[in-house]
Design an enzyme around this catalytic site. Structure first.
Site, mmCIF file in Angstrom:
data_model
loop_
_atom_site.group_PDB
_atom_site.id
_atom_site.type_symbol
_atom_site.label_atom_id
_atom_site.label_comp_id
_atom_site.label_asym_id
_atom_site.label_seq_id
_atom_site.Cartn_x
_atom_site.Cartn_y
_atom_site.Cartn_z
ATOM 1 N N GLY A 256 69.519 2.383 32.742
ATOM 2 C CA GLY A 256 69.245 1.081 33.343
ATOM 3 C C GLY A 256 68.059 1.184 34.280
ATOM 4 N N CYS A 257 67.458 0.037 34.579
ATOM 5 C CA CYS A 257 66.258 0.049 35.416
ATOM 6 C C CYS A 257 66.597 0.429 36.864
ATOM 7 C CB CYS A 257 65.535 -1.280 35.342
ATOM 8 S SG CYS A 257 66.620 -2.713 35.405
ATOM 9 N N TYR A 258 67.643 -0.158 37.439
ATOM 10 C CA TYR A 258 68.044 0.239 38.802
ATOM 11 C C TYR A 258 68.469 1.713 38.834
ATOM 12 C CZ TYR A 258 68.569 -4.713 40.438
ATOM 13 O OH TYR A 258 68.390 -6.014 40.814
ATOM 14 N N THR B 215 67.414 4.149 37.004
ATOM 15 C CA THR B 215 66.224 5.011 36.898
ATOM 16 C C THR B 215 65.626 5.249 38.281
ATOM 17 O OG1 THR B 215 65.719 4.323 34.640
ATOM 18 C CG2 THR B 215 63.875 5.150 35.940
#
Ligand SMILES: NC(=O)C1=CN([C@@H]2O[C@H](COP(=O)(O)OP(=O)(O)OC[C@H]3O[C@@H](n4cnc5c(N)ncnc54)[C@H](OP(=O)(O)O)[C@@H]3O)[C@@H](O)[C@H]2O)C=CC1
Ligand SMILES: CC(=O)N[C@@H](CCC(=O)OP(=O)(O)O)C(=O)O
Length: 348
Positions: free
Chosen positions: A152-154, A156
């Protein structure tokens, strides 16, 4: 088809991450993009939907049902969670490598998935096959993988901030607080009342307090860094009135003996050979990484409070999704890590 090029297809290319993936694959010297899907726009050229690709990517959008006939060697699934798992279940025996952007295979078990995603998993066998696709931590596993769960972006940005400190046992693990902010593309292409520009522009606020699904993704991965000993983090996301970018500010109580010099040295040496993480001298802004493939990480030790403050900025659609997926693809096909990702600034 061009011989010797890797045949790639994107499933769900009408969305934000799928269209970024198309751009990156189109520019990759060893890849041929042979199929792009959308269920809502089947038959239209991809460039009709995303006019910036007019004359460069004019492939017609096909239905996902046609994917098995393409003969692709790698599939990028840019689909919502709960949708992805059904396609992986149907396609895992095609002998094709799959990189899944969704959260469907990022967690440790179907039970943990059911607890945090509120749904029974329909392809539980996938948990034993999937490799968590954060190349800075798991490059050798990704090289061997047929199914990669792109982070997920968060997570990462959070993991790149905290993994070195947890792995080297420099912070109190249960003291971690992660304050995260994301631009609106993080919420996908379909606007909702909560993600509408007018709402977000005037009403900056936190959401998902205590229950956001990325909490467990971060906890599980940090726990792996300390030999699977469990830990709990406090993760709170916020929506910013910007189109793209994530900024994470992570706080943790330092263990005895840590100081600014040791913190800087630890983080810098951890990322010394990692091409997509820059350890930067000042707290990074979202503009630092806009349109780039890298994460900008800044370690800070507050001597007065005895806390570490890590800041990390990424472009959610690139290092938070498409660039990271391409980095994994390079590893899976034995290519240099930075292949096809050199056009944008890399580490000096
Ligand atoms: N946006 C971001 O910053 C990040 C997103 N992710 C994850 O990546 C995935 C994609 O995200 P994003 O690009 O933002 O999502 P979007 O909502 O922008 O796009 C989703 C895509 O999925 C397709 N789709 C939806 N339902 C189905 C279905 N039942 N069958 C086939 N296709 C379907 C849609 O196409 P159509 O309706 O045309 O069929 C669309 O192309 C998600 O799992 C997301 O959580 C991960 C990291 C960062
Ligand atoms: C800004 C925003 O709404 N972000 C999304 C998460 C981004 C994302 O894509 O996460 P997954 O890949 O795990 O779904 C959210 O908070 O639900």
């Amino acid at each position: 088809m061009t011989p010797n090029k890797i045949k790639a297809a994107i499933v769900g290319a009408s969305g934000f991450t799928g269209s970024e993936m198309a751009r990156l694959l189109h520019q990759h010297p060893d890849v041929e993009l042979i199929g792009i899907t959308s269920e809502s726009h089947t038959g239209k050229p991809f460039s009709t939907l995303h006019p910036q690709f007019l004359g460069s990517i004019d492939l017609p959008l096909i239905s996902a049902e046609q994917v098995p006939d393409l003969g692709a060697e790698v599939l990028f699934l840019a689909l919502p969670h709960r949708v992805s798992m059904d396609y992986v279940a149907r396609w895992h025996e095609l002998g094709v490598k799959i990189i899944d952007f969704s959260g469907d295979f990022r967690l440790s078990s179907p039970e943990v998935y059911a607890e945090w995603y509120g749904e029974t998993h329909r392809y539980p066998a996938g948990f034993g096959q999937a490799v968590y696709g954060l190349p800075e931590l798991y490059a050798s596993e990704i090289q061997q993988a047929d199914l990669v769960a792109n982070p997920g972006c968060y997570p990462t940005a959070s993991l790149l901030s905290l993994a070195p400190l947890v792995q080297k046992d420099l912070i109190e693990p249960d003291s971690i607080i992660i304050d995260a902010k994301s631009g609106l593309t993080g919420a996908g292409v379909k606007a909702s009342a909560g993600t509408h520009f007018s709402e977000v522009n005037e009403n900056f606020k936190a959401y998902g307090l205590g229950v956001h699904r990325h909490t467990i993704e971060i906890e599980e991965q940090l726990s792996r860094q300390r030999g699977k000993q469990p830990l709990q983090v406090q993760f709170t996301p916020h929506l910013l009135p910007l189109d793209r970018g994530i900024l994470v500010t992570a706080y943790a109580k330092a263990k005895a003996g840590l100081d600014a010099a040791r913190l800087q040295e630890t983080v810098a040496s951890f990322y010394a050979d990692k091409p997509f993480v820059h350890v930067v001298p000042e707290s990074p802004g979202i503009k630092t990484v806009r349109g780039s493939h890298f994460a900008a990480v800044h370690p800070f030790f507050d001597q007065r409070t005895g806390r570490v403050i890590m800041t990390c900025a990424i472009d959610n659609l690139l290092k938070g999704a498409a660039s990271q997926a391409l980095h994994s693809m390079n590893l899976m096909f034995g290519l240099p890590e930075t292949r096809g990702l050199e056009q944008l600034p890399l580490k000096p």
